[in-house]
Design an enzyme around this catalytic site. Structure first.
Site, PDB file in Angstrom:
ATOM      1  N   GLU A  13      -8.006  -9.053  22.685  1.00 47.02           N
ATOM      2  CA  GLU A  13      -8.997  -7.960  23.693  1.00 47.02           C
ATOM      3  C   GLU A  13     -10.468  -8.190  23.550  1.00 47.02           C
ATOM      4  O   GLU A  13     -11.152  -7.862  24.563  1.00 47.02           O
ATOM      5  CB  GLU A  13      -8.542  -6.457  23.678  1.00 47.02           C
TER       6      GLU A  13
ATOM      7  N   ASP B  36       5.474   5.031   6.544  1.00 52.61           N
ATOM      8  CA  ASP B  36       3.981   5.256   6.017  1.00 52.61           C
ATOM      9  C   ASP B  36       4.196   4.893   4.646  1.00 52.61           C
ATOM     10  O   ASP B  36       5.046   5.688   3.928  1.00 52.61           O
ATOM     11  CB  ASP B  36       3.708   6.723   6.542  1.00 52.61           C
TER      12      ASP B  36
ATOM     13  N   CYS C 297      -0.982   3.134  12.620  1.00 57.71           N
ATOM     14  CA  CYS C 297      -1.268   2.957  11.581  1.00 57.71           C
ATOM     15  C   CYS C 297      -2.564   1.788  11.571  1.00 57.71           C
ATOM     16  O   CYS C 297      -2.772   1.637  12.642  1.00 57.71           O
ATOM     17  CB  CYS C 297      -0.271   1.944  10.704  1.00 57.71           C
ATOM     18  N   PRO C 298      -3.464   1.861  10.631  1.00 59.56           N
ATOM     19  CA  PRO C 298      -4.775   0.824  10.657  1.00 59.56           C
ATOM     20  C   PRO C 298      -4.188  -0.654  10.635  1.00 59.56           C
ATOM     21  O   PRO C 298      -3.164  -0.960  10.143  1.00 59.56           O
ATOM     22  CB  PRO C 298      -5.480   1.241   9.615  1.00 59.56           C
TER      23      PRO C 298
ATOM     24  N   ASP D  13      -2.263  -0.299  24.637  1.00 59.52           N
ATOM     25  CA  ASP D  13      -3.629  -0.040  24.952  1.00 59.52           C
ATOM     26  C   ASP D  13      -4.587  -0.766  24.178  1.00 59.52           C
ATOM     27  O   ASP D  13      -5.782  -0.673  24.450  1.00 59.52           O
ATOM     28  CB  ASP D  13      -3.742   1.637  24.543  1.00 59.52           C
TER      29      ASP D  13
ATOM     30  N   HIS E 123      -7.766  -0.373  26.213  1.00 61.38           N
ATOM     31  CA  HIS E 123      -8.189   0.534  24.902  1.00 61.38           C
ATOM     32  C   HIS E 123      -9.102   1.633  25.471  1.00 61.38           C
ATOM     33  O   HIS E 123     -10.274   2.215  25.155  1.00 61.38           O
ATOM     34  CB  HIS E 123      -9.341  -0.316  24.206  1.00 61.38           C
TER      35      HIS E 123
ATOM     36  N   THR F 123      -1.118   2.116  20.484  1.00 62.98           N
ATOM     37  CA  THR F 123      -2.479   2.780  20.846  1.00 62.98           C
ATOM     38  C   THR F 123      -3.410   2.349  19.360  1.00 62.98           C
ATOM     39  O   THR F 123      -4.379   3.005  19.592  1.00 62.98           O
ATOM     40  CB  THR F 123      -2.518   4.009  21.099  1.00 62.98           C
ATOM     41  N   SER F 124      -2.830   1.550  18.688  1.00 61.75           N
ATOM     42  CA  SER F 124      -3.709   1.372  17.481  1.00 61.75           C
ATOM     43  C   SER F 124      -4.483   0.161  17.658  1.00 61.75           C
ATOM     44  O   SER F 124      -5.868   0.486  17.772  1.00 61.75           O
ATOM     45  CB  SER F 124      -2.743   1.472  16.326  1.00 61.75           C
ATOM     46  N   ARG F 125      -4.207  -0.814  17.139  1.00 56.01           N
ATOM     47  CA  ARG F 125      -4.975  -2.077  17.107  1.00 56.01           C
ATOM     48  C   ARG F 125      -3.891  -3.254  17.607  1.00 56.01           C
ATOM     49  O   ARG F 125      -2.797  -3.192  16.976  1.00 56.01           O
ATOM     50  CB  ARG F 125      -5.700  -2.353  15.848  1.00 56.01           C
TER      51      ARG F 125
HETATM   52  P1  NAD Z   1      -5.263   7.864   9.526  1.00 60.40           P
HETATM   53  O1  NAD Z   1      -6.290   7.221   8.658  1.00 60.40           O
HETATM   54  O2  NAD Z   1      -5.496   9.317   9.801  1.00 60.40           O
HETATM   55  O3  NAD Z   1      -3.852   7.520   9.627  1.00 60.40           O
HETATM   56  C1  NAD Z   1      -3.504   6.135   9.530  1.00 60.40           C
HETATM   57  C2  NAD Z   1      -2.099   6.265   8.591  1.00 60.40           C
HETATM   58  O4  NAD Z   1      -1.706   5.104   8.569  1.00 60.40           O
HETATM   59  C3  NAD Z   1      -1.941   6.898   7.252  1.00 60.40           C
HETATM   60  O5  NAD Z   1      -1.124   7.870   7.122  1.00 60.40           O
HETATM   61  C4  NAD Z   1      -1.758   5.756   6.190  1.00 60.40           C
HETATM   62  O6  NAD Z   1      -1.251   6.025   4.969  1.00 60.40           O
HETATM   63  C5  NAD Z   1      -0.865   4.831   7.256  1.00 60.40           C
HETATM   64  N1  NAD Z   1      -0.802   3.507   6.764  1.00 60.40           N
HETATM   65  C6  NAD Z   1      -1.730   2.710   5.985  1.00 60.40           C
HETATM   66  N2  NAD Z   1      -1.140   1.317   5.736  1.00 60.40           N
HETATM   67  C7  NAD Z   1       0.117   1.571   6.497  1.00 60.40           C
HETATM   68  C8  NAD Z   1       1.148   0.598   6.622  1.00 60.40           C
HETATM   69  N3  NAD Z   1       1.071  -0.602   5.822  1.00 60.40           N
HETATM   70  N4  NAD Z   1       2.266   0.842   7.228  1.00 60.40           N
HETATM   71  C9  NAD Z   1       2.330   2.024   7.871  1.00 60.40           C
HETATM   72  N5  NAD Z   1       1.320   3.079   7.740  1.00 60.40           N
HETATM   73  C10 NAD Z   1       0.276   2.994   7.144  1.00 60.40           C
HETATM   74  O7  NAD Z   1      -5.910   7.144  10.970  1.00 60.40           O
HETATM   75  P2  NAD Z   1      -5.746   7.750  12.650  1.00 60.40           P
HETATM   76  O8  NAD Z   1      -6.869   8.660  12.679  1.00 60.40           O
HETATM   77  O9  NAD Z   1      -4.366   8.448  12.914  1.00 60.40           O
HETATM   78  O10 NAD Z   1      -5.931   6.455  13.521  1.00 60.40           O
HETATM   79  C11 NAD Z   1      -4.583   5.417  13.552  1.00 60.40           C
HETATM   80  C12 NAD Z   1      -5.363   4.244  13.961  1.00 60.40           C
HETATM   81  O11 NAD Z   1      -5.456   4.506  15.543  1.00 60.40           O
HETATM   82  C13 NAD Z   1      -6.651   3.975  13.684  1.00 60.40           C
HETATM   83  O12 NAD Z   1      -6.611   3.026  12.518  1.00 60.40           O
HETATM   84  C14 NAD Z   1      -6.873   2.932  14.909  1.00 60.40           C
HETATM   85  O13 NAD Z   1      -6.854   1.649  14.631  1.00 60.40           O
HETATM   86  C15 NAD Z   1      -6.401   3.545  15.957  1.00 60.40           C
HETATM   87  N6  NAD Z   1      -7.267   3.992  17.101  1.00 60.40           N
HETATM   88  C16 NAD Z   1      -7.099   3.629  18.380  1.00 60.40           C
HETATM   89  C17 NAD Z   1      -7.924   4.521  19.106  1.00 60.40           C
HETATM   90  C18 NAD Z   1      -7.956   3.962  20.776  1.00 60.40           C
HETATM   91  O14 NAD Z   1      -8.415   4.465  21.472  1.00 60.40           O
HETATM   92  N7  NAD Z   1      -6.750   3.223  21.100  1.00 60.40           N
HETATM   93  C19 NAD Z   1      -8.827   5.410  19.066  1.00 60.40           C
HETATM   94  C20 NAD Z   1      -8.828   5.890  17.797  1.00 60.40           C
HETATM   95  C21 NAD Z   1      -8.051   5.130  16.493  1.00 60.40           C
END
Ligand code: NAD
Length: 334
Positions: free
Chosen positions: A258, A172, A200-201, A253, A290, A227-229
């Site tokens: 998608e 991170d 990560c986002p 996920d 998702h 499970t992120s994007r």
């Molecule tokens: P968050 O903002 O709390 O945490 C994101 C983390 O990613 C932070 O610590 C940030 O520093 C880190 N980050 C930023 N840029 C980065 C990089 N280049 N490399 C590595 N890490 C990096 O977000 P969260 O609530 O933990 O959510 C994370 C992601 O989960 C969201 O962005 C969203 O895309 C995804 N999400 C998916 C679902 C789903 O149903 N599948 C639901 C909610 C969230």
């Protein structure tokens, strides 16, 4: 009463918004929000959108022309919103945290299924096939988990992995010293992890963070959990890595294409996405559409926080969860 237009809605989320609504006249549209549908928002004060809506500059202009004053995302991610363009024109709020547990637990469900092949066992035993051939997994205890992104969800997932007795590597750009993990650079994480989970986002920096080069550095047989994007992974490169057995399995996920597929029943349709069709056909790939967020607790929190965001706006209060565009750091949330 202020009027809110909800886009891309499904019955399982409407029930939570209906039960918690006190102040608003709500109209639910099933269609996704995009330039071609944004005119439906004519005469509404606010629009509420979700992860697969496409809120580009054209959509934002149409919403503004329709008299919409605020966009309330009922998601934490907002990579599908042109927030740079919206800056100074249309306030955007989101729900930064509704249940990190929901998503982290689903990530572990995908890993456990992949590893112990319960998806195959379920199908076999329904047909009274009680053979164990091909169902061998590995102990997770003692293995190394590589976590990319240690925010709210990544942190919960790390705690879950520690409960399994795993060693944790993390990457991170903003390490958190309170998190019990060894922070390493990306390449080290790729080389040393037995499985890698993305938390990560999606941004310009993280687009295709797992690409051909990343897969080439990984251990043979590594499991990938996302499970992120979807666009964090180059899906074609993942398919190739599965084909040459570099990647031992993937629990997805989310998928980079998608938007027109997930959340819909397309079982009677021809899917014109060859990469997805091939991924679905692999026995060592598990795809959920998702749904990681989909728990009662998360749905209730999403509805409550969305109304809270709208209440703040219409009361003229500071917006706790505004998406603020900062050219230097790309994004922040208030
Ligand atoms: P968050 O903002 O709390 O945490 C994101 C983390 O990613 C932070 O610590 C940030 O520093 C880190 N980050 C930023 N840029 C980065 C990089 N280049 N490399 C590595 N890490 C990096 O977000 P969260 O609530 O933990 O959510 C994370 C992601 O989960 C969201 O962005 C969203 O895309 C995804 N999400 C998916 C679902 C789903 O149903 N599948 C639901 C909610 C969230």
């Amino acid at each position: 009463m202020k009027r809110i237009a909800f886009f891309d809605t499904k019955p399982y989320e409407r029930e939570w918004f209906d039960s918690l609504n006190k102040n608003y006249e709500i109209t639910y549209f099933e269609t996704k929000l995009r330039a071609g549908t944004a005119r439906l928002a004519e005469g509404f004060d606010a629009v509420c959108a979700f992860v697969n809506d496409d809120i580009d500059a054209r959509t934002i202009d149409i919403l503004l022309n329709c008299g919409v004053r605020i966009l309330a995302m009922r998601s934490s991610g907002y990579n599908n919103v042109d927030f740079r363009y919206a800056s100074g024109k249309l306030p955007i709020v989101r729900v930064p945290s509704y249940s990190p547990h929901a998503v982290a637990e689903h990530a572990m469900a995908l890993l456990l299924t992949l590893n112990r092949k319960t998806h195959k066992a379920y199908i076999r035993t329904r047909d009274f096939n009680f053979s164990l051939a091909g169902l061998t997994g590995t102990d997770l205890h003692g293995k190394t988990a590589g976590i990319i992104g240690t925010g709210k969800i990544g942190r919960v997932f790390i705690d879950i992995c520690r409960g399994f007795g795993m060693t944790i590597l993390a990457y991170d750009p903003y390490p958190n010293k309170d998190i019990p993990a060894e922070y390493v650079d990306k390449d080290t994480l790729f080389k040393r992890s037995d499985f890698i989970s993305l938390h990560c986002p999606l941004s310009e920096q993280t687009y295709h963070i797992l690409d051909k080069d990343a897969f080439s550095q990984m251990k043979k047989g590594v499991y990938i959990i996302n499970t992120s994007r979807g666009a964090l992974i180059d899906s074609a490169a993942l398919l190739e890595a599965l084909n040459n057995e570099k990647v031992g399995g993937a629990g997805l996920d989310v998928y980079e294409e998608e938007a027109d597929l997930f959340f819909e029943d397309l079982s009677g349709k021809i899917i014109r996405d060859d990469v997805l069709s091939l991924l679905v056909s692999r026995p060592n790939v598990i795809i959920s559409s998702h749904q990681a967020f989909l728990t009662k607790e998360a749905l209730e929190n999403i509805a409550a926080e969305t109304f809270n965001n709208l209440d703040e706006f219409f009361a003229g209060k500071p917006l706790t969860n505004e998406v603020v565009y900062k050219p230097s750091s790309e994004t922040t949330n208030g």
